[in-house]
Design a protein around this motif. Structure first.
Motif, PDB file in Angstrom:
ATOM      1  N   LYS A 761      55.784  41.492  30.676  1.00 58.10           N
ATOM      2  CA  LYS A 761      54.960  41.140  29.518  1.00 58.10           C
ATOM      3  C   LYS A 761      54.867  39.629  29.468  1.00 58.10           C
ATOM      4  CE  LYS A 761      54.797  41.665  24.464  1.00 58.10           C
ATOM      5  NZ  LYS A 761      53.395  42.101  24.426  1.00 58.10           N
ATOM      6  N   SER A 762      53.687  39.103  29.125  1.00 56.03           N
ATOM      7  CA  SER A 762      53.462  37.656  29.128  1.00 56.03           C
ATOM      8  C   SER A 762      52.836  37.235  27.811  1.00 56.03           C
ATOM      9  CB  SER A 762      52.553  37.269  30.291  1.00 56.03           C
ATOM     10  OG  SER A 762      52.260  35.903  30.277  1.00 56.03           O
ATOM     11  N   ARG A 765      49.782  38.743  25.783  1.00 53.76           N
ATOM     12  CA  ARG A 765      48.953  39.553  26.672  1.00 53.76           C
ATOM     13  C   ARG A 765      49.375  41.011  26.566  1.00 53.76           C
ATOM     14  NH1 ARG A 765      44.912  38.448  27.027  1.00 53.76           N
ATOM     15  NH2 ARG A 765      44.436  39.288  29.077  1.00 53.76           N
ATOM     16  N   GLY A 767      51.067  44.582  27.351  1.00 53.44           N
ATOM     17  CA  GLY A 767      52.455  44.806  27.717  1.00 53.44           C
ATOM     18  C   GLY A 767      52.691  44.854  29.208  1.00 53.44           C
ATOM     19  N   ALA A 768      53.969  44.889  29.556  1.00 53.15           N
ATOM     20  CA  ALA A 768      54.355  44.941  30.964  1.00 53.15           C
ATOM     21  C   ALA A 768      53.724  46.156  31.633  1.00 53.15           C
ATOM     22  CB  ALA A 768      55.873  45.001  31.072  1.00 53.15           C
ATOM     23  N   THR A 769      53.421  46.010  32.918  1.00 50.55           N
ATOM     24  CA  THR A 769      52.856  47.131  33.677  1.00 50.55           C
ATOM     25  C   THR A 769      53.931  47.720  34.572  1.00 50.55           C
ATOM     26  OG1 THR A 769      52.099  45.783  35.531  1.00 50.55           O
ATOM     27  CG2 THR A 769      50.607  45.995  33.675  1.00 50.55           C
ATOM     28  N   ARG A 778      44.958  46.284  33.005  1.00 57.28           N
ATOM     29  CA  ARG A 778      45.161  44.901  32.564  1.00 57.28           C
ATOM     30  C   ARG A 778      44.233  43.957  33.316  1.00 57.28           C
ATOM     31  NH1 ARG A 778      51.128  42.112  31.987  1.00 57.28           N
ATOM     32  NH2 ARG A 778      50.477  39.934  32.091  1.00 57.28           N
TER      33      ARG A 778
END
Length: 921
Positions: A761-762, A765, A767-769, A778
């Motif tokens: 997660k950044s 942005r 969420g984490a993939t 994304r």
């Protein structure tokens, strides 16, 4: 090169009072008048200067040294056809005419090849000169001229130089080109006489930019600091021999005779070498040293000026030939379009060289594409045969990590002394710089001497300021076939007068560097041959990564014999396609030519187009060949779009963009909104999947927005998302997006949970993939907001051409000169169709944006039934003079995919002639 200059503007006048407002308006008026006056002066100065340097193209000129009159006939595009009665007159006239149109370009090239750019452009080029002096191209060229080239070749080189110098005689710089007048404001540089060695050196520069897999060697070695062997293998998949056919499909290597034989059959044993991803001896022996040396070498290589390519990266080409059995004329057709850096003027110069009567005294009747600064025709046709070239990509360079000890280097447990030479670099407007160049006993230059940071690794002794890594430590040395004297210049003249396949093959054997795929056609035959000086290595060493220089088992064991190299002649299928794919299946040939072929995307597409056309007995025309050159289809889109369309997207704006892909046929036309969106999705997939996983040494500073301004008609609607995209993108390693990455992602598609699909997660942005579809989703989101920033929110205004634009820039003052000169010298933009690894290979680098960085530098189709019905086009024009009618007069037609008539017979040339100049003895 000259430093950049930037214009500044004052603040807008205030409105706090009538007097203040009047004063402000007065200031603005004065500034406007000053600008107008400056522009008028600049326009007068530049136009008058340029006109003074335009070539004389009509009437007569007397040249000392000619043995008889020479006619120079130019068509409406300024393309010259030269008619003479002796070989020496022919090549002397070629030198004169090329100097008329392109001497500044020729002069810059010879200063680059000899490491003397600082003499023209000052201290900003000293580092480049140091590196180029270390390579020593001009020294090798002089050895070739003195020791290996034939007497006739030397005679032609001398005649060419005599013609160039006849043009220079009595002229000041301002009489030759606008650029010299501009340089005159900052230094007192004066052009010097041309020499035969100046011409030969250009082949070394061409070989450098087409050198093969050196960058991949560096990348793989640097990856070992962070990635496992399996992960590196993921990023360098095996060539897909079963899907994308090799060039040579018929023929076999004969173990008993040690030759390659024409005809179908199985291969010999794989006894000479092995293939694969390479050994890790050098990295395991001194990993820290190698990592530091190679990361420093990156910076040195990136700063070098290019000759014909993008510093060895992204270079491709297409050439194919179809037999008369499949053409409407019943005679072969041959097409060629080399993919090189976009430059102004184009690297190519179109020309015809004709003997009035072909005889032993005057042997040439040839036309095609030449290099300004070098006699002969490089690609084209004569009265009997036609030929094309693509880069073979064979591995002719190896890097060695050397252990340094005192004044020498370690080799099989003993210290050997370096060979050294002193070099003095003259600097315009500054003090000269002295350097010491060191080479191993077998002629490998120590590249690491040229970067102060490189020499700190393992250093134990006091440094010498001229050769900073003297003392114990490590260094990087280069082994490269082009650093040995060769005979490529002989090959050019031999090909130009070849009358048949046998002559052509004999000529090709002399073409030692750079190794090229050569396609061939005459009126009844087609063929292919691989020439070149190609090294053999010890069993177990495939040249894929740098090797330990202190161990003699890693030295080259010899060269592949010319009779052992693959070829084809009149294959049963009736066509031959070369587009930088594998030359021959690895299990059909005993030598490893390289581990880093192009992956065959373009070659397979061309093959499909040919097979589709001839299915059911169809015949191929000259225009069919042209249309094939313009094919814009995206292979990676055909692989990814079906999956992208299955992904659920909640955001209505992103869903609107996703719908662009529903009816798209994967064709990257300039007016296609779907192509714009897909290529942005592709770029974002690469960033997300690989950008934060590669070693920091490979990371490239970047952001989501283009370096070149985009044709923007609307502001971003979601600036927060766009800004975050740029922040996340900073300091990430970016894949270039070429067909190796097509193969990488294609191989990973079935593994939906591969670790490559995971991202953290950044910020704010998404969420984490954790899997493929999350990452693709994304990427579609990021692409939507990236293009919103670039092209506006309204998808009806989106098009690929607004992103994918070509700027033609003069390679010296047009990139780093004063703004007024850049305005005068540069041209563009052009909105282009095509894309990376498309047949219409208008290449872009996903690491830097969507702008066009390499192009089909020319296109030609040769009709062997009637040579006057052949067609050709150049990227720019015949002239290197800004504001000449022929500076970029072919570019619009090139961008539209058109080809020009290509006159060859005397009657056809006479019909197309606009200007005639007679050169008299």
């Amino acid at each position: 090169m000259p430093p950049n200059t930037t214009a500044t503007t004052g603040d807008k006048p205030g409105k706090s009072g009538r007097k203040k407002g009047r004063k402000g308006r007065l200031v603005v008026l004065v500034l406007v008048l000053a600008v107008i006056g400056g522009i008028a002066f600049g326009a007068y100065w530049s136009i008058s200067t340029v006109r003074a340097s335009f070539p004389q193209t009509t009437g007569a000129i007397t040249l000392d040294g000619l043995s008889g009159p020479v006619d120079v006939k130019r068509d409406g595009y300024g393309i010259p056809q030269i008619y003479a009665s002796s070989d020496e007159d022919l090549f002397m006239a070629q030198g004169y005419v090329q100097a008329q149109d392109r001497f500044y370009e020729m002069d810059v090239r010879r200063h680059m090849t000899s490491g003397r750019l600082s003499e023209m452009f000052g201290k900003g080029q000293v580092k480049n000169d140091e590196f180029l002096r270390t390579l020593g191209w001009d020294r090798v060229a002089k050895t070739e001229y003195d020791e290996t080239l034939s007497a006739s070749t030397k005679k032609y080189l001398q005649a060419y130089a005599k013609g160039v110098n006849a043009y220079l005689k009595g002229k000041d710089g301002k009489d030759i080109s606008l650029e010299y007048a501009a340089l005159g404001f900052t230094n007192d540089y004066k052009p010097q006489e041309w020499t035969p060695v100046d011409s030969v050196s250009w082949l070394k520069a061409m070989a450098w930019d087409l050198r093969g897999n050196m960058q991949d060697e560096i990348d793989r070695a640097l990856m070992t600091s962070r990635l496992s062997a399996k992960q590196i293998a993921d990023l360098y998949p095996e060539y897909p021999y079963g899907r994308n056919k090799a060039i040579v499909q018929e023929g076999q290597y004969d173990d008993l005779t040690g030759t390659f034989e024409q005809g179908s059959g199985t291969s010999g044993s794989d006894s000479a070498s092995t293939s694969g991803t390479g050994t890790s001896t050098s990295t395991s022996t001194s990993g820290t040293a190698l990592q530091s040396q190679l990361s420093g070498l990156y910076n040195v290589l990136d700063d070098l000026p290019t000759a014909v390519g993008v510093n060895g990266n992204g270079i491709g080409s297409n050439s194919w030939v179809v037999s008369g059995a499949h053409t409407i004329t019943g005679k072969p057709l041959l097409a060629n379009d080399p993919h090189l850096s976009a430059s102004l003027p184009s690297v190519w110069y179109q020309m015809g060289l004709h003997c009035r009567t072909v005889s032993s005294k005057c042997q040439y009747d040839v036309t095609g594409y030449t290099f300004a600064g070098m006699p002969g025709v490089v690609i084209g046709h004569n009265q009997d045969i036609a030929w094309g070239m693509t880069n073979s990509g064979v591995d002719v360079t190896d890097l060695y990590l050397e252990k340094l000890s005192g004044e020498g280097y370690l080799y099989d447990g003993k210290v050997k002394p370096f060979k050294t030479r002193d070099e003095t670099i003259k600097v315009a407007g500054g003090a000269s710089k002295k350097i010491v160049v060191r080479e191993t006993s077998d002629g490998m230059p120590l590249l690491s001497d040229r970067d102060d940071e490189l020499v700190k690794v393992g250093e134990k002794a006091t440094v010498d300021t001229e050769a900073p890594d003297r003392g114990d430590g490590y260094g990087i040395a280069l082994k490269w076939t082009a650093l040995e004297a060769g005979t490529s210049m002989d090959a050019v003249f031999a090909m130009d007068k070849a009358a048949d396949w046998s002559d052509f093959r004999a000529a090709a054997k002399k073409f030692d560097v750079p190794s090229q795929n050569l396609t061939y056609a005459d009126k009844t035959n087609i063929g292919y041959t691989l020439p070149g000086k190609i090294p053999t290595r010890a069993k177990g060493d495939d040249g894929s990564i740098p090797a330990p220089g202190w161990d003699s088992t890693y030295k080259w064991t010899g060269y592949i014999g010319q009779d052992e190299l693959p070829y084809e002649f009149n294959p049963k299928r009736g066509y031959i396609v070369t587009a930088n794919q594998a030359v021959i299946d690895k299990d059909k040939y005993p030598y490893t030519l390289t581990t880093d072929w192009g992956y065959g995307t373009r070659s397979q597409r061309i093959t499909s187009l040919i097979k589709d056309k001839i299915a059911g007995g169809g015949k191929i025309s000259t225009d069919d060949m042209r249309q094939m050159q313009l094919d814009n289809s995206s292979e990676i889109a055909s692989k990814l779009v079906p999956t992208l369309l299955k992904i659920d997207v909640d955001d209505p704006d992103v869903r609107e963009a996703q719908k662009l892909l529903e009816d798209w046929n994967y064709t990257q036309d300039a007016d296609s909104a779907a192509a714009a969106y897909f290529n942005s999705v592709w770029r974002n997939i690469l960033k997300l999947a690989f950008g934060n996983k590669l070693p920091k040494e490979l990371r490239v500073k970047g952001q989501c927005l283009l370096v070149d301004p985009v044709d923007t008609t609307a502001p971003a609607d979601d600036t927060t998302k766009v800004r975050e995209c740029g922040q996340r993108d900073a300091d990430q390693a970016q894949p270039d997006g070429g067909d190796r990455w097509f193969e990488v992602v294609g191989e990973l598609m079935d593994d939906e949970n591969s670790h490559w699909w995971t991202t953290p997660k950044s910020g704010t942005r998404p969420g984490a993939t954790d899997n493929r579809d999350d990452l693709f989703r994304r990427a579609m989101i990021d692409a939507r907001w990236e293009l919103t920033a670039k092209l506006g929110k309204d998808l009806d205004t989106w098009s690929w051409g607004r992103l994918h634009r070509l700027f033609l820039k003069n390679q010296t003052l047009g990139t780093e000169g004063p703004g007024i000169l850049q305005y005068v010298l540069n041209r563009g933009p052009w909105k282009l169709s095509g894309g990376e690894a498309a047949v219409n290979a208008t290449g872009w680098n996903a690491a830097g944006g969507y702008g066009v960085v390499w192009v089909p530098s020319m296109r030609m189709v040769v009709n062997l039934d009637d040579l006057d019905k052949s067609k050709w086009i150049n990227l720019s024009g015949a002239s290197g003079h800004a504001y000449s009618a022929h500076y970029t007069d072919q570019t619009d037609k090139w961008a539209d995919g058109e080809l020009l008539p290509w006159s060859f017979s005397k009657d056809a040339v006479d019909d197309s002639t606009s200007d005639t100049l007679v050169l008299k003895p």
